[in-house]
Motif scaffolding. Structure first.
Motif, PDB file in Angstrom:
ATOM      1  N   UNK A  85       1.017  -0.672   0.197  1.00 25.39           N
ATOM      2  CA  UNK A  85       0.243   0.060   0.239  1.00 25.39           C
ATOM      3  C   UNK A  85       1.504   1.281  -0.534  1.00 25.39           C
ATOM      4  N   UNK A  86       0.442   2.110  -0.553  1.00 21.20           N
ATOM      5  CA  UNK A  86       1.448   3.601  -0.946  1.00 21.20           C
ATOM      6  C   UNK A  86       0.378   4.489  -0.310  1.00 21.20           C
ATOM      7  N   UNK A  87       1.885   5.369   0.858  1.00 21.47           N
ATOM      8  CA  UNK A  87       1.157   5.942   1.746  1.00 21.47           C
ATOM      9  C   UNK A  87       1.935   6.995   1.688  1.00 21.47           C
ATOM     10  N   UNK A  88       0.709   8.298   2.472  1.00 23.65           N
ATOM     11  CA  UNK A  88       1.422   9.968   1.937  1.00 23.65           C
ATOM     12  C   UNK A  88       2.776   9.461   2.028  1.00 23.65           C
ATOM     13  N   UNK A  89       3.705  10.775   1.361  1.00 22.95           N
ATOM     14  CA  UNK A  89       5.197  10.547   1.882  1.00 22.95           C
ATOM     15  C   UNK A  89       4.674  11.165   3.285  1.00 22.95           C
ATOM     16  N   UNK A  90       4.027  12.402   3.704  1.00 29.24           N
ATOM     17  CA  UNK A  90       4.304  13.455   5.425  1.00 29.24           C
ATOM     18  C   UNK A  90       2.580  12.393   5.725  1.00 29.24           C
TER      19      UNK A  90
END
Length: 188
Positions: free
Chosen positions: A169-174
């Motif tokens: 899963x790609x999570x937000x950078x910040x």
């Protein structure tokens, strides 16, 4: 439950109030079923764990990549509940031209990153975290940037368990201040 009522024609009338009790039980059962379904729908993001034999891959994730970035990183905790050690020896993903297992560590006052050509040992009865600032998976020459909430598949190959497909899963950078990682209790 029996209820006694008087009748105009004389004697008492006993009526069994089973319908009300049955309705209450049906309501309670449907409420519990609804609550269970809601709990599944609101389950934390780590619900995409993968278990193969004695190994569990706990919450594989990545972070979105900044505009123009050609590399991304992958993170996962690998738990070995077996009695035999294993070893992560390779990772493959269609998202990048090349995928390697890396490690970041301090060399004096300088943080250095290096490839781990022999992979990562997963001792029996232990967990090994591939996490930001330590060992991790590097996706080099990305075909497309990683965007928050996207998912992609990668194949992790272990010496004994063999090839295991996992969805990252790609999570937000910040992340917002104080946010933790899917209920794991520590911020990344």
């Amino acid at each position: 439950r029996l209820i006694r009522r008087g009748r105009a024609s004389g004697g008492p009338l006993y009526r069994v109030q089973m319908q009300r009790t049955t309705d209450m039980r049906k309501f309670a059962a449907s409420s519990l079923a609804g609550a269970a379904l809601l709990g599944l729908m609101l389950a934390p993001a780590h619900a995409h764990d993968v278990k193969v034999g004695a190994l569990t891959l706990d919450h594989p994730f990545s972070r979105e990549t900044p505009k123009g970035a050609r590399v991304g990183a992958g993170y996962v905790t690998i738990r070995n509940d077996g009695e035999v050690a294993d070893q992560l020896i390779a990772v493959a993903c269609d998202c990048a031209e090349l995928t390697e297992i890396h490690e970041m560590k301090m060399d004096g006052a300088v943080m250095r990153m290096q490839a781990l050509p022999d992979g990562v040992a997963i001792p029996a009865g232990a967990a090994v975290a591939l996490e930001p600032g330590g060992r991790h998976i590097m996706f080099l020459n990305l075909k497309d940037p990683f965007k928050a909430d996207d998912r992609f598949k990668a194949t992790l190959t272990f010496r004994h368990a063999g090839a295991v497909e996992a969805e990252f899963t790609v999570e937000p950078l910040r992340k917002p201040s104080g946010a933790n990682h899917g209920g794991h209790g520590k911020a990344h």
